[in-house]
Design an enzyme around this catalytic site. Structure first.
Site, PDB file in Angstrom:
ATOM      1  CD  GLU A  22     -14.952   4.176   6.021  1.00 57.59           C
ATOM      2  OE1 GLU A  22     -13.969   4.052   5.285  1.00 57.59           O
ATOM      3  OE2 GLU A  22     -15.141   5.185   6.735  1.00 57.59           O
ATOM      4  CG  HIS A  70     -12.292  -0.504   4.615  1.00 58.20           C
ATOM      5  ND1 HIS A  70     -11.383   0.251   3.899  1.00 58.20           N
ATOM      6  CD2 HIS A  70     -13.144   0.371   5.178  1.00 58.20           C
ATOM      7  CE1 HIS A  70     -11.683   1.534   4.036  1.00 58.20           C
ATOM      8  NE2 HIS A  70     -12.745   1.642   4.803  1.00 58.20           N
ATOM      9  CB  CYS A 110      -8.275  -0.383  -1.862  1.00 59.38           C
ATOM     10  SG  CYS A 110      -8.040  -1.310  -0.367  1.00 59.38           S
TER      11      CYS A 110
HETATM   12  O1  SUG Z   1      -9.111   4.849   4.172  1.00 58.93           O
HETATM   13  N1  SUG Z   1      -5.687   5.017   3.369  1.00 58.93           N
HETATM   14  C1  SUG Z   1      -7.032   4.559   3.041  1.00 58.93           C
HETATM   15  C2  SUG Z   1      -6.974   3.183   2.435  1.00 58.93           C
HETATM   16  C3  SUG Z   1      -8.300   2.727   1.910  1.00 58.93           C
HETATM   17  C4  SUG Z   1      -8.297   1.304   1.498  1.00 58.93           C
HETATM   18  N2  SUG Z   1      -9.567   0.939   0.978  1.00 58.93           N
HETATM   19  C5  SUG Z   1     -10.165  -0.278   1.109  1.00 58.93           C
HETATM   20  N3  SUG Z   1      -9.737  -1.152   1.982  1.00 58.93           N
HETATM   21  N4  SUG Z   1     -11.173  -0.517   0.399  1.00 58.93           N
HETATM   22  C6  SUG Z   1      -7.913   4.553   4.287  1.00 58.93           C
HETATM   23  O2  SUG Z   1      -7.407   4.218   5.381  1.00 58.93           O
HETATM   24  C7  SUG Z   1      -4.047   6.683   4.068  1.00 58.93           C
HETATM   25  C8  SUG Z   1      -3.719   8.123   3.742  1.00 58.93           C
HETATM   26  C9  SUG Z   1      -2.484   8.613   4.454  1.00 58.93           C
HETATM   27  O3  SUG Z   1      -2.184   8.138   5.563  1.00 58.93           O
HETATM   28  O4  SUG Z   1      -1.822   9.520   3.930  1.00 58.93           O
HETATM   29  C10 SUG Z   1      -5.482   6.302   3.677  1.00 58.93           C
HETATM   30  O5  SUG Z   1      -6.355   7.138   3.671  1.00 58.93           O
END
Ligand code: SUG
Length: 446
Positions: A174, A249, A370
């Site tokens: 990730e 994460h 993020c």
């Molecule tokens: O991978 N949300 C992302 C958020 C990523 C956050 N990144 C870090 N923590 N670095 C994920 O879960 C949601 C998309 C949706 O539900 O439409 C989403 O992909």
């Protein structure tokens, strides 16, 4: 050598929406099917970039990806022209159309893991795009991410952009969301800290409710590829109980900068041992190490997940002091707000707290940290970066006007079937590559 940390934020794409695609990410589930505002989302993100650039931080931007991904729809067996594929997918498998349409590449902390040249065997900056194989909508990002990074960090004398690791659970990766680097100064050799959720081959406790996305084997492979010294890497397991509480994460429960680790009391398995190992390895590099540990009694894991206190950016100002960049949700939670007031008023290493409205991204589980990919660069490396991606007043103005021209202010899940969305999105991205001076980046341009 003198070096600094640059932050490359993802520009939110025109298809930003709430599809509930990320099981284990509480915000994504809670906001499933609500109506998004892509224009506001993109402007909120851009304002953060601009304000940090104004404060003297090095700020770059990474372009969104082409969505919906016609290629994914075709791979999934939809055929005919693009509009027909979208209509068919909307009818038969709206969840797949949503996966093909997600603007999730905005969260560039998941774009790649980056090791600065001071740490790597060949003295170049190494990037490994993350395979993001735990979620379909994110697993389709890494090829375009590699192309973007190879376009912006093109000079082979300074940069190596690897392929992503094979996309299989044993190597679930990730990116920088599970990676932090500690050092005395950015340009000095540092200790790279990899946090994983599970191991394919070691017998370790795993979360029961939600998936652990990052594997130990993936973290170790990235460290090997980047040519990191064993003495200067630390691998730690994330506490499986906090993954089950929505910490999908590590950057939802910990953030590090230079020689400071800011984390929750329950972030890691064997927490004290993690601190001791980091301290010992940093001591060998003559670097100090300090931990700001937030106790459960002050801020619970639940408060941390809903406020995103730890999904903050810890940045070093020119005067050497640190500021913490937090989302507005931290101010709206009384316990977190009280904790932050005490933090900034105390004698610790954090002097100031900056608050940003990132509501649109936050509703999908994406806070300030993020949205950014950190790249430590020395002057020669900075000079080799594609020049059009650094945020200044002129670029801010052009991007703001571009968003204003091309983005919708309302996108409901049912709008994803609209074939105009694809046309609008391509028109916008085509113009964007000119604004950023990146040439033909997208499949539709080739
Ligand atoms: O991978 N949300 C992302 C958020 C990523 C956050 N990144 C870090 N923590 N670095 C994920 O879960 C949601 C998309 C949706 O539900 O439409 C989403 O992909």
């Amino acid at each position: 050598m003198q070096a600094f940390e640059a932050n490359f934020d993802g520009l939110v794409g025109p298809t930003h929406n709430y599809a509930g695609l990320s099981f284990g990410n509480v915000a994504s589930k809670n906001n499933e099917k609500s109506v998004a505002n892509p224009k506001a989302a993109a402007k909120q993100g851009l304002r953060k970039m601009k304000q940090l650039a104004d404060l003297g931080f090095q700020q770059g931007v990474l372009p969104p990806q082409e969505r919906p991904s016609v290629r994914l729809l075709r791979e999934l067996g939809f055929s005919g022209n693009e509009a027909a594929m979208m209509a068919r997918a909307a009818k038969d498998a709206p969840e797949l159309l949503a996966a093909a349409s997600s603007a999730s590449a905005m969260w560039t902390a998941n774009a790649a893991t980056v090791s600065p040249s001071a740490d790597t065997h060949d003295g170049r900056v190494h990037f490994t795009p993350a395979n993001l194989c735990s979620k379909l909508h994110r697993a389709i990002e890494h090829e375009a991410t590699r192309r973007t990074l190879r376009t912006i960090f093109a000079d082979p004398a300074h940069f190596e952009v690897h392929d992503a690791l094979p996309g299989t659970p044993a190597l679930g990766d990730e990116g920088a969301a599970n990676h932090t680097r500690f050092c005395a100064e950015y340009g000095a050799r540092g200790v790279e800290f990899f946090v994983y959720g599970r191991s394919e081959y070691r017998r370790e406790r795993e979360p029961k409710r939600y998936p652990a996305r990052q594997s130990f084997e993936a973290s170790r492979a990235v460290a090997h590829r980047h040519g990191l010294d064993e003495d200067a890497t630390v691998f730690a397991q994330q506490n499986p109980d906090v993954i089950d509480a929505g910490v999908f994460h590590n950057d939802v429960i910990a953030v590090g900068n230079r020689h400071t680790l800011f984390c929750h009391q329950r972030a890691f398995v064997e927490q004290q041992q993690v601190y001791d190992t980091l301290r010992a390895k940093l001591a060998k590099l003559a670097a100090p190490f300090e931990v700001i540990e937030v106790p459960e009694a002050a801020v619970s894991v639940e408060d941390a997940v809903s406020s995103y206190l730890f999904n903050s950016q810890l940045l070093t100002r020119a005067d050497g002091r640190q500021v913490l960049v937090v989302p507005q949700e931290c101010r709206e939670n009384a316990r977190v707000a009280a904790y932050l007031d005490g933090l900034a008023a105390g004698n610790g290493p954090i002097d100031d707290v900056l608050v940003f409205d990132l509501r649109e991204s936050m509703k999908n589980g994406g806070g300030p940290a993020c949205l950014r990919l950190r790249v430590v660069l020395n002057e020669a490396e900075r000079a080799a970066v594609a020049p059009g991606v650094w945020i200044d007043d002129a670029l801010f103005g052009r991007l703001d006007a571009w968003i204003e021209r091309h983005y919708r202010d309302r996108l409901a899940p049912t709008d994803l079937a609209d074939p105009h969305l694809l046309v609008e999105s391509r028109t916008a991205l085509d113009e964007l590559t000119q604004i950023l001076g990146l040439g033909s980046l997208y499949d539709f341009q080739r």
